[in-house]
Design an enzyme around this catalytic site. Structure first.
Site, PDB file in Angstrom:
ATOM      1  N   GLY A 252      -2.846  22.648  -5.093  1.00  0.00           N
ATOM      2  CA  GLY A 252      -2.862  22.579  -3.630  1.00  0.00           C
ATOM      3  C   GLY A 252      -4.213  22.154  -3.087  1.00  0.00           C
ATOM      4  O   GLY A 252      -4.303  21.336  -2.170  1.00  0.00           O
ATOM      5  N   CYS A 253      -5.267  22.699  -3.657  1.00  0.00           N
ATOM      6  CA  CYS A 253      -6.617  22.361  -3.200  1.00  0.00           C
ATOM      7  C   CYS A 253      -6.952  20.907  -3.517  1.00  0.00           C
ATOM      8  O   CYS A 253      -7.613  20.231  -2.723  1.00  0.00           O
ATOM      9  CB  CYS A 253      -7.635  23.317  -3.810  1.00  0.00           C
ATOM     10  SG  CYS A 253      -7.386  25.024  -3.265  1.00  0.00           S
ATOM     11  N   THR A 254      -6.481  20.417  -4.647  1.00  0.00           N
ATOM     12  CA  THR A 254      -6.691  19.015  -4.994  1.00  0.00           C
ATOM     13  C   THR A 254      -5.970  18.119  -3.994  1.00  0.00           C
ATOM     14  O   THR A 254      -6.542  17.129  -3.511  1.00  0.00           O
ATOM     15  CB  THR A 254      -6.211  18.733  -6.430  1.00  0.00           C
ATOM     16  OG1 THR A 254      -7.008  19.513  -7.334  1.00  0.00           O
ATOM     17  CG2 THR A 254      -6.325  17.264  -6.782  1.00  0.00           C
TER      18      THR A 254
END
Length: 159
Positions: A48-50
């Protein structure tokens, strides 16, 4: 569970000074006169952060052309931020806040619902800070996907 701050529109943005992925110290005051998008993400190199970081990467030129600077913050160490930036070609500063001081100052750490359980952790949040250093938008519990499109819409930055 930790009591957390909730920032509101018009409040001065909490000042900070953190190291980026290159070990360069970045302070909010360095960006006076520019609009800043400050986003907090739970952990470098997670799916998700990527996605969120790469969406900001893909919009960075359009945002910068509109006078907006992007800064990402997580509790990851400088070395992991460097690895994340290199792996995904992230050209904007990724700030390291391992002590969570800035997370707490912005209300981006606290009790959250994770798969039906209340846990303490990073709350994915984004702040738009105006040229004078005041909170223009405070967005808590944002989703990793489609979030950057929402920020662009708020800022009036065309696709």
């Amino acid at each position: 569970m930790t009591e957390r701050v909730i920032l509101e529109v018009g409040q001065p943005a909490p000042e900070f000074s953190l190291q980026d992925q290159d070990g360069t110290t970045r302070a909010l005051a360095d960006y006076r006169g520019e609009k800043v998008v400050l986003f907090f993400y739970p952990a470098a190199m997670t799916p998700g952060c990527t996605k969120q970081a790469c969406d900001f990467r893909d919009s960075e030129a359009a945002l910068q052309a509109s006078g907006v600077r992007v800064l990402g913050v997580s509790r990851d160490q400088v070395a992991k931020q460097r690895k994340f930036a290199d792996r995904d070609d992230l050209g904007y500063p990724l700030l390291s806040d391992p002590e969570l001081e800035v997370h707490h100052a912005y209300g981006a750490f606290g009790t959250k619902n994770s798969y039906g359980r209340l846990v303490e952790g990073v709350i994915r949040s984004t702040f738009i800070i105006d040229e004078q250093g005041n909170i223009e938008h405070a967005l808590y519990n944002v989703k990793a996907t489609a979030h950057v499109a929402r920020i662009r819409k708020i800022l009036g930055v065309d696709a």
